[in-house]
Design a protein around this motif. Structure first.
Motif, short mmCIF file in Angstrom:
data_model
loop_
_atom_site.label_atom_id
_atom_site.label_comp_id
_atom_site.label_asym_id
_atom_site.label_seq_id
_atom_site.Cartn_x
_atom_site.Cartn_y
_atom_site.Cartn_z
N ILE A 81 0.82 -1.21 0.00
CA ILE A 81 0.00 0.00 0.00
C ILE A 81 0.86 1.27 0.00
O ILE A 81 0.61 2.20 -0.77
CB ILE A 81 -0.94 0.01 1.22
N GLN A 82 1.88 1.31 0.86
CA GLN A 82 2.73 2.50 0.93
C GLN A 82 3.49 2.70 -0.38
O GLN A 82 3.62 3.81 -0.88
CB GLN A 82 3.72 2.39 2.09
N SER A 83 3.98 1.59 -0.95
CA SER A 83 4.68 1.68 -2.23
C SER A 83 3.74 2.14 -3.34
O SER A 83 4.15 2.89 -4.23
CB SER A 83 5.29 0.31 -2.59
N CYS A 84 2.50 1.69 -3.28
CA CYS A 84 1.49 2.14 -4.25
C CYS A 84 1.32 3.65 -4.15
O CYS A 84 1.27 4.36 -5.17
CB CYS A 84 0.16 1.43 -4.00
N MET A 85 1.24 4.16 -2.92
CA MET A 85 1.07 5.60 -2.73
C MET A 85 2.30 6.37 -3.18
O MET A 85 2.19 7.44 -3.80
CB MET A 85 0.76 5.88 -1.26
N ASP A 86 3.50 5.82 -2.90
CA ASP A 86 4.73 6.47 -3.36
C ASP A 86 4.77 6.49 -4.89
O ASP A 86 5.16 7.50 -5.50
CB ASP A 86 5.95 5.71 -2.83
N ASP B 163 -7.18 6.49 -2.76
CA ASP B 163 -8.43 6.09 -2.11
C ASP B 163 -8.71 4.62 -2.34
O ASP B 163 -9.18 3.92 -1.44
CB ASP B 163 -9.60 6.93 -2.65
N THR B 164 -8.42 4.13 -3.55
CA THR B 164 -8.66 2.72 -3.86
C THR B 164 -7.86 1.82 -2.94
O THR B 164 -8.37 0.83 -2.41
CB THR B 164 -8.27 2.43 -5.33
N ALA B 165 -6.58 2.17 -2.74
CA ALA B 165 -5.72 1.36 -1.88
C ALA B 165 -6.25 1.33 -0.45
O ALA B 165 -6.35 0.27 0.17
CB ALA B 165 -4.29 1.91 -1.89
N ASN B 166 -6.64 2.52 0.08
CA ASN B 166 -7.16 2.57 1.45
C ASN B 166 -8.52 1.90 1.58
O ASN B 166 -8.79 1.20 2.55
CB ASN B 166 -7.26 4.03 1.91
N MET B 167 -9.39 2.14 0.57
CA MET B 167 -10.72 1.53 0.61
C MET B 167 -10.63 0.01 0.50
O MET B 167 -11.35 -0.72 1.18
CB MET B 167 -11.58 2.09 -0.54
N LYS B 168 -9.72 -0.46 -0.34
CA LYS B 168 -9.53 -1.90 -0.49
C LYS B 168 -9.07 -2.53 0.82
O LYS B 168 -9.57 -3.57 1.24
CB LYS B 168 -8.50 -2.16 -1.60
N LYS B 169 -8.14 -1.85 1.48
CA LYS B 169 -7.62 -2.37 2.74
C LYS B 169 -8.72 -2.40 3.80
O LYS B 169 -8.88 -3.38 4.53
CB LYS B 169 -6.45 -1.50 3.22
N THR B 170 -9.53 -1.32 3.87
CA THR B 170 -10.64 -1.25 4.82
C THR B 170 -11.67 -2.32 4.53
O THR B 170 -12.16 -3.02 5.44
CB THR B 170 -11.31 0.14 4.76
N PHE B 171 -12.01 -2.49 3.25
CA PHE B 171 -13.03 -3.48 2.85
C PHE B 171 -12.58 -4.90 3.17
O PHE B 171 -13.34 -5.69 3.73
CB PHE B 171 -13.31 -3.34 1.36
N GLU B 172 -11.34 -5.23 2.81
CA GLU B 172 -10.84 -6.59 3.05
C GLU B 172 -10.78 -6.90 4.54
O GLU B 172 -11.12 -8.01 4.98
CB GLU B 172 -9.46 -6.77 2.42
N THR B 173 -10.37 -5.91 5.34
CA THR B 173 -10.33 -6.10 6.80
C THR B 173 -11.74 -6.32 7.34
O THR B 173 -11.97 -7.21 8.16
CB THR B 173 -9.70 -4.88 7.49
N ALA B 174 -12.70 -5.53 6.87
CA ALA B 174 -14.09 -5.66 7.32
C ALA B 174 -14.67 -7.01 6.96
O ALA B 174 -15.36 -7.65 7.78
CB ALA B 174 -14.94 -4.54 6.71
#
Length: 316
Positions: free
Chosen positions: A205-210, A231-242
């Motif tokens: 995720i961090q590398s994606c943002m960089d 937003d996609t990276a953060n939303m994906k992480k939130t969704f998968e965790t949920a």
């Protein structure tokens, strides 16, 4: 003089530093890494599984996870390459339980097949692709105008199975191209959007943002589309965790019963997660605060979910 790591190293070390609460995702990652970088030898009628890498952090990651999951006799050492750069090559040697590990991870070195038991959903497919990139992937620096990410494979049939794995992934529609190169088969992306999506998929995720940051700096006129990947990276992480939390709560409810959880905050949080599948930790903290009539922080909610995960591990 400070050593500057390549962008490939950055991505791989991020994957190796992630926390894998899903054991199935971690097993899929290990299966891919060992399939690509592993070999078998035989000594004193014992099967010895060997894996190697030139990155110390990756070697430690593979070693520690194999040790924790299987509690096998594993040795760890490095050798100096006889070349101008004199790079170190790290060797992980599984001296006992090699057959059991290969059977559990459903690895075959003779065929190119990938077991559907190891990659049965999006989460495990993402883990497997992360392991493949960790084993033999590379990516150009985003500062270069020549965007290129690839995974190098030895077997044509295995490369085709890997393509099929991308096609099975439901959340993002990205499929790499395939090309022969000498005695290898290369899966590759050249479109920057696809590369960013792949980095998010494998958990970098961090590398994606960089990557996106540098792209925006290089081409401001196209930044609107590119910023959406943040937003996609953060939303994906939130969704998968949920989704993972929801699945664990359903298992607890079936095996134990949510109503039987002693901790009342944890009991209410389980219900709130089932009622609010896509809510973030911050949003759940607000809902829980309203239910209890007291302030509950995002950190408190995260701590409660760790307790729920531990309960899930006990009852599943």
């Amino acid at each position: 003089m400070q050593h500057t790591i390549t962008f490939t190293q950055q991505v791989k070390e991020e994957i190796a530093s992630n926390t894998y609460e899903s054991k199935d995702r971690l097993r899929a990652l290990l299966a891919a890494f060992i399939k690509i970088n592993g070999t078998l030898t035989f000594k004193n009628k014992e099967t010895i599984l060997l894996a190697k890498t030139e990155n110390a952090k990756i070697a430690k990651f593979i070693y520690s996870n194999l040790k924790e999951i299987y509690n096998a006799d594993i040795s760890f050492e490095y050798h100096q390459k006889k070349s101008l750069k004199k790079k170190r090559v790290y060797h992980i040697s599984v001296n006992t339980m090699s057959d059991e590990i290969i059977e559990d991870l459903e690895i075959t070195f003779l065929e190119g097949k990938i077991s559907k038991n190891i990659v049965r959903n999006d989460d495990t497919i993402a883990g497997y692709l992360a392991g493949a990139f960790l084993a033999s992937g590379s990516i150009n620096s985003p500062k270069s105008s020549n965007y290129h990410l690839e995974i190098s494979l030895n077997n044509e049939n295995y490369a085709k199975w890997m393509i099929h794995l991308f096609k099975r992934y439901k959340n993002i529609d990205i499929v790499p191209k395939i090309a022969p190169r000498r005695n290898k088969y290369i899966l590759y992306f050249k479109k920057s959007d696809r590369i960013a999506e792949f980095l998010a998929l494998i958990g970098a995720i961090q590398s994606c943002m960089d990557f996106e940051n540098i792209r925006v700096d290089r081409d401001f006129m196209n930044s609107a589309n590119r910023l959406s990947n943040f937003d996609t990276a953060n939303m994906k992480k939130t969704f998968e965790t949920a989704m993972r939390q929801r699945e664990e709560i359903l298992v607890i409810d079936k095996q134990f019963g949510i109503k039987n959880i002693e901790n009342h905050k944890m009991r209410i949080l389980c219900r709130l997660r089932l009622e609010n599948e896509s809510s973030s930790l911050k949003e759940l903290a607000g809902l829980l605060s309203n239910e209890l009539g007291e302030t509950v922080t995002k950190s408190n909610v995260n701590h409660l979910f760790r307790g729920i995960h531990e309960l899930y591990e006990r009852v599943k």
